[in-house]
Design a protein around this motif. Structure first.
Motif, short mmCIF file in Angstrom:
data_model
loop_
_atom_site.label_atom_id
_atom_site.label_comp_id
_atom_site.label_asym_id
_atom_site.label_seq_id
_atom_site.Cartn_x
_atom_site.Cartn_y
_atom_site.Cartn_z
N THR A 250 0.83 -1.21 0.00
CA THR A 250 0.00 0.00 0.00
C THR A 250 0.86 1.26 0.00
O THR A 250 0.66 2.17 -0.80
N VAL A 251 1.84 1.30 0.90
CA VAL A 251 2.67 2.49 1.05
C VAL A 251 3.48 2.77 -0.21
O VAL A 251 3.76 3.93 -0.54
N ALA A 252 3.84 1.73 -0.94
CA ALA A 252 4.66 1.90 -2.15
C ALA A 252 3.92 2.64 -3.25
O ALA A 252 4.54 3.05 -4.24
N GLU B 20 9.72 5.51 -4.59
CA GLU B 20 10.97 5.95 -5.21
C GLU B 20 11.52 7.22 -4.57
O GLU B 20 12.01 8.12 -5.26
N SER B 21 11.50 7.25 -3.23
CA SER B 21 11.97 8.45 -2.52
C SER B 21 13.15 8.16 -1.59
O SER B 21 13.61 9.07 -0.90
N PHE B 22 13.69 6.94 -1.59
CA PHE B 22 14.78 6.58 -0.69
C PHE B 22 16.02 6.18 -1.47
O PHE B 22 15.94 5.56 -2.52
N GLU B 23 17.16 6.50 -0.90
CA GLU B 23 18.43 6.07 -1.51
C GLU B 23 18.65 4.57 -1.32
O GLU B 23 19.24 3.92 -2.18
N LEU C 184 8.55 -5.96 -2.94
CA LEU C 184 8.13 -5.13 -1.81
C LEU C 184 9.07 -3.95 -1.57
O LEU C 184 8.64 -2.92 -1.07
N CYS C 185 10.34 -4.10 -1.91
CA CYS C 185 11.34 -3.08 -1.57
C CYS C 185 11.73 -2.14 -2.70
O CYS C 185 11.86 -0.93 -2.50
N LEU C 186 11.96 -2.68 -3.90
CA LEU C 186 12.47 -1.85 -4.99
C LEU C 186 11.59 -0.67 -5.36
O LEU C 186 12.11 0.39 -5.78
N PRO C 187 10.25 -0.75 -5.25
CA PRO C 187 9.44 0.42 -5.57
C PRO C 187 9.75 1.64 -4.70
O PRO C 187 9.46 2.77 -5.09
N PHE C 188 10.36 1.43 -3.53
CA PHE C 188 10.69 2.56 -2.65
C PHE C 188 12.01 3.23 -3.02
O PHE C 188 12.31 4.32 -2.53
N VAL C 189 12.82 2.58 -3.87
CA VAL C 189 14.18 3.06 -4.14
C VAL C 189 14.18 4.00 -5.34
O VAL C 189 13.61 3.70 -6.39
N ARG C 190 14.83 5.13 -5.18
CA ARG C 190 14.96 6.07 -6.30
C ARG C 190 15.98 5.57 -7.31
O ARG C 190 16.81 4.70 -6.99
N ILE C 191 15.93 6.09 -8.52
CA ILE C 191 16.90 5.72 -9.54
C ILE C 191 18.31 6.05 -9.04
O ILE C 191 18.56 7.16 -8.55
N GLY C 192 19.22 5.10 -9.16
CA GLY C 192 20.57 5.29 -8.66
C GLY C 192 20.77 4.79 -7.25
O GLY C 192 21.91 4.71 -6.78
N GLY C 193 19.67 4.46 -6.57
CA GLY C 193 19.76 3.90 -5.22
C GLY C 193 19.91 2.40 -5.24
O GLY C 193 20.11 1.78 -6.30
N ARG D 22 16.00 1.67 -13.36
CA ARG D 22 14.84 2.23 -14.07
C ARG D 22 13.68 2.35 -13.10
O ARG D 22 13.64 1.66 -12.08
N PRO D 23 12.69 3.20 -13.40
CA PRO D 23 11.51 3.27 -12.55
C PRO D 23 10.79 1.92 -12.47
O PRO D 23 10.74 1.18 -13.46
N THR D 24 10.26 1.62 -11.32
CA THR D 24 9.43 0.42 -11.18
C THR D 24 8.09 0.67 -11.86
O THR D 24 7.47 1.71 -11.64
#
Length: 210
Positions: free
Chosen positions: A100-102, A108-111, A127-136, A182-184
């Motif tokens: 839900t939170v993703a 995509e707001s965390f390093e 569950l995790c990759l959608p939270f990571v920004r590009i380059g993170g 790349r973006p999820t």
């Protein structure tokens, strides 16, 4: 930091149901991630449970903004209690499912997205990759190497790197590291519960919708 880490271990031992083994070795196992966080300023701990790895990392790195994501209300209440008792100012607790939170402003707001003993690689990646920004990066603490990282590419991740990360709690421990290239796709993660029930494979897996 050490005195607060000791206080955290005492809190773990006093609160039933949040950790199977509230000892120093288990807590310090989280700190094997520290050498991989140089220059990192934001981290989300997905499925934080009793606060590992996020809370020990926040205690060791007061400059690191840490979000502890935990869906179980008893464990989330414990995390809130820890943050208040230990006066940790660089931590926030979010009590909701990752699926839900993703799909909120945290996407995509965390390093770095980190997790410990969360799930098999295809599940934890969704569950995790959608939270990571590009380059993170995604950094997952595991007890040993895992095969088949093919589904990671569907989620915007690059190749899976297995990094040795032994500790007193995990003599054969490793970190599975995945760079976000790349973006999820918006359809991931899928609706709550589906990543665990129907893990992604290298091809397909998104036809069930969000």
């Amino acid at each position: 930091m050490d005195s607060k880490l000791t206080a955290y271990i005492r809190l773990l031992a006093a609160w039933p149901g949040v950790a199977s083994r509230p000892d120093r070795a288990l807590v310090e196992d989280s700190l094997v991630l520290l050498p991989h966080l140089d220059g990192v300023r934001s981290l989300i701990d997905v499925g934080s449970g009793g606060g590992m790895p996020g809370l020990p990392l926040a205690l060791a790195r007061p400059d690191l903004a840490v979000t502890l994501l935990e869906a179980e209300h008893n464990k989330a209440a414990f995390l809130i209690h820890c943050v208040a008792t230990l006066e940790v100012v660089n931590v926030r607790v979010v009590s909701e499912r990752a699926e839900t939170v993703a799909h909120t402003s945290l996407r995509e707001s965390f390093e770095v997205a980190a997790c410990r003993a969360l799930a098999a690689l295809p599940v934890l990646a969704e569950l995790c990759l959608p939270f990571v920004r590009i380059g993170g990066r995604l950094l997952a603490l595991k007890s040993g190497p895992e095969p088949d990282g093919g589904a990671v590419g569907l989620l915007g991740g690059g190749p899976v790197t297995v990094l040795p990360a032994a500790s007193a709690a995990r003599s054969g421990g490793v970190i599975l590291a995945v760079s976000k290239l790349r973006p999820t796709p918006d359809s991931f993660p899928r609706r709550p519960g589906l990543p665990n029930r129907r893990p992604l494979h290298a091809r397909g897996g998104g036809e069930d919708g969000a």
